[in-house]
Design a protein around this motif. Structure first.
Motif: not given
Lengths: 114, 113
Positions: A10-19, A100-114
């Motif tokens: 999880y990542k919360v960033a303020k608008r304009g920040q780099d992530v 290549y078509y059998e792709q294994y996925f990670g859990p993801g990063t949820r980015l919220t920009v406030t």
């Protein structure tokens, strides 16, 4: 027997920040993919690496998005000057060279920009 | 160009009932077709794939799908729903550009006790 891992979760960033979002693929997997999944939608392709070469970046929505995989293993997706519309879950996937078509996925990063 | 359309954003069935999730595809080249499942706060897991071999494909957890070229469909079925099947299901297509998988918008499956 680790799968694809992503950090942070999880990542919360303020608008304009780099992530910077990190992806560790399954060991030995040659191909690595990034997807963006907006709330209530299916994943959308962003970019694809084969080893360290970025072979397709047609899905990157703007030049604020940049991805790299310098040693052909770990990959980083960087978003500069984040905007609210960048809020989404960013998924990483990896696959073997001949499957290549059998792709294994990670859990993801949820980015919220406030 | 390729695309998939999932009919019904939400499907609810009783435990033990038939599960049917609908998917239609469009592809200018012979497609590879997939169904993925996503549990809350988890990544996607491949349920099954069609890669131009047998048209009836069996996957994990008792799911199967049938490729019907004449109907451009790849519907997902399971004879008897279990509570643990509650999740989001995505149909997807690939072909031509080998690297890219195009996903549908998903169908949320709910199971009633």
């Amino acid at each position: 027997g680790a799968g694809v891992s992503q950090s942070p979760r999880y990542k919360v960033a303020k608008r304009g920040q780099d992530v910077a979002l990190r992806c560790d693929p399954i060991s030995g997997h040659v191909s690595l993919f990034w997807y963006q999944q907006a709330l209530g939608q299916g994943p959308e392709f962003l970019t694809y690496f084969q080893n360290e070469a970025q072979l397709d970046k047609s899905g990157l929505p703007s030049d604020r998005f940049f991805a790299e995989r310098p040693e052909g293993s770990v990959s980083t997706l960087k978003i500069q000057r984040t905007q609210q519309e960048d809020s989404a879950v960013y998924l990483c996937a990896s696959s073997q060279a001949d499957n290549y078509y059998e792709q294994y996925f990670g859990p993801g990063t949820r980015l919220t920009v406030t | 160009a390729q695309s998939v359309t999932q009919l019904g954003s939400h499907v609810s069935v009783s435990e033990g009932a038939l599960v049917l999730l609908r998917c239609n595809y469009s592809s200018s080249v012979p497609p590879y077709l997939f169904w993925y499942v996503q549990y809350p706060n988890q990544g996607l897991q491949l349920l099954l794939k069609y890669t131009s071999a047998a048209t009836l494909v069996k996957g994990i957890n008792g799911f199967e799908a049938e490729f019907k070229k004449s109907e451009t469909s790849f519907h997902l079925t399971k004879p008897s729903a279990h509570m643990s099947d509650a999740a989001e299901y995505f149909c997807a297509v690939s072909g031509g550009s080998a690297s890219k998988i195009i996903f549908g918008s998903g169908t949320r499956l709910s199971i009633r006790p």
